[in-house]
Design a protein around this motif. Structure first.
Motif, PDB file in Angstrom:
ATOM      1  N   GLU A 105       0.859  -1.186   0.000  1.00 31.52           N
ATOM      2  CA  GLU A 105       0.000   0.000   0.000  1.00 31.52           C
ATOM      3  C   GLU A 105       0.896   1.236   0.000  1.00 31.52           C
ATOM      4  OE1 GLU A 105      -3.443  -0.510   3.014  1.00 31.52           O
ATOM      5  OE2 GLU A 105      -1.684  -1.555   3.817  1.00 31.52           O
ATOM      6  N   ASP A 106       0.776   2.052  -1.013  1.00 28.62           N
ATOM      7  CA  ASP A 106       1.552   3.292  -1.015  1.00 28.62           C
ATOM      8  C   ASP A 106       0.637   4.506  -1.027  1.00 28.62           C
ATOM      9  OD1 ASP A 106       0.714   3.239  -3.642  1.00 28.62           O
ATOM     10  OD2 ASP A 106       2.696   3.538  -4.505  1.00 28.62           O
ATOM     11  N   ARG A 107      -0.609   4.286  -0.691  1.00 24.48           N
ATOM     12  CA  ARG A 107      -1.575   5.375  -0.602  1.00 24.48           C
ATOM     13  C   ARG A 107      -2.558   5.045   0.511  1.00 24.48           C
ATOM     14  NH1 ARG A 107      -5.865   6.471  -5.266  1.00 24.48           N
ATOM     15  NH2 ARG A 107      -7.400   5.731  -3.820  1.00 24.48           N
ATOM     16  N   ALA A 108      -2.614   5.862   1.529  1.00 25.88           N
ATOM     17  CA  ALA A 108      -3.540   5.703   2.649  1.00 25.88           C
ATOM     18  C   ALA A 108      -3.510   4.298   3.241  1.00 25.88           C
ATOM     19  CB  ALA A 108      -4.958   6.072   2.210  1.00 25.88           C
ATOM     20  N   PRO A 109      -2.334   3.816   3.705  1.00 24.51           N
ATOM     21  CA  PRO A 109      -2.263   2.451   4.231  1.00 24.51           C
ATOM     22  C   PRO A 109      -3.212   2.210   5.402  1.00 24.51           C
ATOM     23  CG  PRO A 109      -0.075   3.456   4.176  1.00 24.51           C
ATOM     24  CD  PRO A 109      -1.055   4.510   3.807  1.00 24.51           C
ATOM     25  N   ILE A 110      -3.784   1.018   5.411  1.00 29.04           N
ATOM     26  CA  ILE A 110      -4.640   0.619   6.525  1.00 29.04           C
ATOM     27  C   ILE A 110      -4.168  -0.678   7.176  1.00 29.04           C
ATOM     28  CG2 ILE A 110      -6.697   1.809   5.697  1.00 29.04           C
ATOM     29  CD1 ILE A 110      -7.650  -0.943   4.631  1.00 29.04           C
ATOM     30  N   ALA A 111      -3.338  -1.457   6.488  1.00 26.00           N
ATOM     31  CA  ALA A 111      -2.897  -2.747   7.027  1.00 26.00           C
ATOM     32  C   ALA A 111      -2.044  -2.588   8.274  1.00 26.00           C
ATOM     33  CB  ALA A 111      -2.138  -3.541   5.969  1.00 26.00           C
ATOM     34  N   ASN A 112      -1.502  -1.397   8.527  1.00 21.45           N
ATOM     35  CA  ASN A 112      -0.659  -1.188   9.701  1.00 21.45           C
ATOM     36  C   ASN A 112      -1.443  -0.678  10.908  1.00 21.45           C
ATOM     37  OD1 ASN A 112      -1.139   1.354   8.703  1.00 21.45           O
ATOM     38  ND2 ASN A 112       0.998   2.004   8.713  1.00 21.45           N
ATOM     39  N   ARG A 113      -2.741  -0.646  10.816  1.00 22.41           N
ATOM     40  CA  ARG A 113      -3.587  -0.259  11.950  1.00 22.41           C
ATOM     41  C   ARG A 113      -3.904  -1.499  12.786  1.00 22.41           C
ATOM     42  NH1 ARG A 113      -7.835   3.732   8.849  1.00 22.41           N
ATOM     43  NH2 ARG A 113      -6.255   5.171   8.023  1.00 22.41           N
ATOM     44  N   GLU A 114      -3.990  -1.321  14.088  1.00 20.34           N
ATOM     45  CA  GLU A 114      -4.160  -2.462  14.998  1.00 20.34           C
ATOM     46  C   GLU A 114      -5.339  -3.374  14.655  1.00 20.34           C
ATOM     47  OE1 GLU A 114      -2.048  -3.728  17.132  1.00 20.34           O
ATOM     48  OE2 GLU A 114      -0.640  -2.110  16.726  1.00 20.34           O
ATOM     49  N   PRO A 115      -6.543  -2.849  14.355  1.00 19.84           N
ATOM     50  CA  PRO A 115      -7.646  -3.770  14.019  1.00 19.84           C
ATOM     51  C   PRO A 115      -7.347  -4.604  12.770  1.00 19.84           C
ATOM     52  CG  PRO A 115      -8.500  -1.585  14.503  1.00 19.84           C
ATOM     53  CD  PRO A 115      -7.008  -1.456  14.415  1.00 19.84           C
ATOM     54  N   ALA A 116      -6.711  -4.007  11.785  1.00 12.09           N
ATOM     55  CA  ALA A 116      -6.372  -4.737  10.560  1.00 12.09           C
ATOM     56  C   ALA A 116      -5.304  -5.790  10.846  1.00 12.09           C
ATOM     57  CB  ALA A 116      -5.896  -3.770   9.485  1.00 12.09           C
ATOM     58  N   ARG A 171       0.823 -16.000  10.678  1.00 11.39           N
ATOM     59  CA  ARG A 171       1.919 -15.067  10.953  1.00 11.39           C
ATOM     60  C   ARG A 171       1.865 -13.900   9.986  1.00 11.39           C
ATOM     61  NH1 ARG A 171       8.441 -16.205  10.492  1.00 11.39           N
ATOM     62  NH2 ARG A 171       9.109 -14.264  11.521  1.00 11.39           N
ATOM     63  N   LEU A 172       2.145 -12.722  10.502  1.00 11.59           N
ATOM     64  CA  LEU A 172       2.203 -11.497   9.715  1.00 11.59           C
ATOM     65  C   LEU A 172       3.560 -10.855   9.945  1.00 11.59           C
ATOM     66  CD1 LEU A 172      -0.328  -8.671   9.357  1.00 11.59           C
ATOM     67  CD2 LEU A 172       1.795  -8.158  10.532  1.00 11.59           C
ATOM     68  N   LEU A 173       4.216 -10.465   8.872  1.00 11.44           N
ATOM     69  CA  LEU A 173       5.438  -9.664   8.933  1.00 11.44           C
ATOM     70  C   LEU A 173       5.153  -8.381   8.175  1.00 11.44           C
ATOM     71  CD1 LEU A 173       8.091 -12.415   8.238  1.00 11.44           C
ATOM     72  CD2 LEU A 173       7.906 -11.067  10.321  1.00 11.44           C
ATOM     73  N   GLN A 174       5.558  -7.252   8.753  1.00  6.72           N
ATOM     74  CA  GLN A 174       5.181  -5.980   8.143  1.00  6.72           C
ATOM     75  C   GLN A 174       6.294  -4.955   8.311  1.00  6.72           C
ATOM     76  OE1 GLN A 174       2.047  -3.373  10.021  1.00  6.72           O
ATOM     77  NE2 GLN A 174       0.889  -4.251   8.320  1.00  6.72           N
ATOM     78  N   VAL A 175       6.482  -4.159   7.253  1.00  5.59           N
ATOM     79  CA  VAL A 175       7.409  -3.029   7.288  1.00  5.59           C
ATOM     80  C   VAL A 175       6.634  -1.806   6.821  1.00  5.59           C
ATOM     81  CG1 VAL A 175       9.530  -2.028   6.377  1.00  5.59           C
ATOM     82  CG2 VAL A 175       9.398  -4.500   6.788  1.00  5.59           C
ATOM     83  N   THR A 176       6.627  -0.784   7.661  1.00  3.76           N
ATOM     84  CA  THR A 176       5.947   0.464   7.325  1.00  3.76           C
ATOM     85  C   THR A 176       6.962   1.591   7.304  1.00  3.76           C
ATOM     86  OG1 THR A 176       3.915  -0.274   8.422  1.00  3.76           O
ATOM     87  CG2 THR A 176       4.126   2.086   7.998  1.00  3.76           C
ATOM     88  N   LYS A 177       6.906   2.387   6.247  1.00  2.27           N
ATOM     89  CA  LYS A 177       7.728   3.592   6.142  1.00  2.27           C
ATOM     90  C   LYS A 177       6.751   4.763   6.087  1.00  2.27           C
ATOM     91  CE  LYS A 177      10.874   6.023   3.013  1.00  2.27           C
ATOM     92  NZ  LYS A 177      11.344   6.053   1.625  1.00  2.27           N
ATOM     93  N   SER A 178       6.807   5.620   7.102  1.00  3.39           N
ATOM     94  CA  SER A 178       5.898   6.767   7.114  1.00  3.39           C
ATOM     95  C   SER A 178       6.447   7.873   6.229  1.00  3.39           C
ATOM     96  CB  SER A 178       5.706   7.281   8.548  1.00  3.39           C
ATOM     97  OG  SER A 178       6.907   7.830   9.032  1.00  3.39           O
ATOM     98  N   GLY A 179       5.608   8.832   5.925  1.00  2.84           N
ATOM     99  CA  GLY A 179       6.000   9.950   5.079  1.00  2.84           C
ATOM    100  C   GLY A 179       7.153  10.752   5.646  1.00  2.84           C
ATOM    101  N   ARG A 214       7.192  -5.121  12.186  1.00  5.81           N
ATOM    102  CA  ARG A 214       6.315  -5.902  13.056  1.00  5.81           C
ATOM    103  C   ARG A 214       6.379  -7.373  12.679  1.00  5.81           C
ATOM    104  NH1 ARG A 214       3.157  -1.471  12.050  1.00  5.81           N
ATOM    105  NH2 ARG A 214       2.290  -0.448  13.882  1.00  5.81           N
ATOM    106  N   ASP A 215       6.334  -8.221  13.701  1.00  7.40           N
ATOM    107  CA  ASP A 215       6.163  -9.660  13.530  1.00  7.40           C
ATOM    108  C   ASP A 215       5.046 -10.042  14.494  1.00  7.40           C
ATOM    109  OD1 ASP A 215       6.346 -12.398  13.162  1.00  7.40           O
ATOM    110  OD2 ASP A 215       8.478 -12.537  13.661  1.00  7.40           O
ATOM    111  N   VAL A 216       3.955 -10.556  13.949  1.00  6.13           N
ATOM    112  CA  VAL A 216       2.772 -10.888  14.746  1.00  6.13           C
ATOM    113  C   VAL A 216       2.380 -12.323  14.414  1.00  6.13           C
ATOM    114  CG1 VAL A 216       0.393 -10.249  15.292  1.00  6.13           C
ATOM    115  CG2 VAL A 216       2.029  -8.471  14.612  1.00  6.13           C
ATOM    116  N   VAL A 217       2.190 -13.141  15.442  1.00  5.06           N
ATOM    117  CA  VAL A 217       1.778 -14.528  15.256  1.00  5.06           C
ATOM    118  C   VAL A 217       0.466 -14.743  15.986  1.00  5.06           C
ATOM    119  CG1 VAL A 217       2.382 -16.952  15.646  1.00  5.06           C
ATOM    120  CG2 VAL A 217       4.164 -15.313  15.011  1.00  5.06           C
TER     121      VAL A 217
END
Length: 182
Positions: A73-84, A93-101, A108-111
């Motif tokens: 997502e490079d426009r209005a990301p939502i996957a990095n919000r806690e409910p998502a 398992r979820l692995l995530q990298v977020t780069k803010s503006g 994040r690593d979430v199992v």
């Protein structure tokens, strides 16, 4: 690990984005968990066609690598919000990298909905784990975002270059309007 494959992420023309990898799911399930419009889920289009700036919402670009689905997502990301994150990581398992503006990078690593690791490369450590020292070993030779993506990409077996992300991918627009939690 091919660190150079991720150098595009450190370029200034990509100021902010969220890269999420979810294990043992398919793109339609990931898109649905993010509230994607069922009419646009899995429409294969190129990035140039996928950015209807006049339409609000998060643009989800999805693909697969082995047992993993990625969502870029490079426009209005939502996957990095806690409910998502909770929905996406339920039972997997979820692995995530977020780069803010502003250049902040979060890994994040979430199992199964439980945070296993959460840190800023070269910065704050909220929950330490095995990915952080691997990312730290690539600093300062590489930027924080490139190091983080290289390690997460290695963990899931994915080397994604910009050409792949700009090419035909399953694409959906999510109109999910969850408030960001801080």
């Amino acid at each position: 690990m091919d660190v150079e494959q991720w150098t595009w992420a450190g370029q200034g023309r990509f100021p902010g984005f969220c890269f999420t990898f979810v294990q043992d799911r398919d793109p339609a399930t990931v898109a649905a968990a993010l509230g994607a419009d069922s009419l646009t889920v899995l429409t294969l289009i190129e990035a140039e066609q996928a950015h209807p700036i006049s339409r609000p919402g998060a643009l989800l670009r999805l693909g697969t690598y082995g047992r993993w689905v990625f969502c870029f997502e490079d426009r209005a990301p939502i996957a990095n919000r806690e409910p998502a994150i909770a929905r996406l990581a339920q039972g997997t398992r979820l692995l995530q990298v977020t780069k803010s503006g502003d250049g902040m990078v979060i890994v994040r690593d979430v199992v199964d909905g439980r945070r296993v690791e959460l840190f800023e490369p070269g910065g704050a450590v909220y929950l330490d784990g095995p990915l952080r020292p691997r990312v730290a070993a690539l600093l300062p030779e590489h930027t924080r975002i490139v190091a983080a993506l290289a390690v997460v990409g290695d963990e899931v077996g994915a080397d994604l270059d910009r050409a792949t992300l700009e090419g035909p991918l399953a694409t959906a627009l999510s109109l999910l309007n969850e408030p960001a939690r801080r």
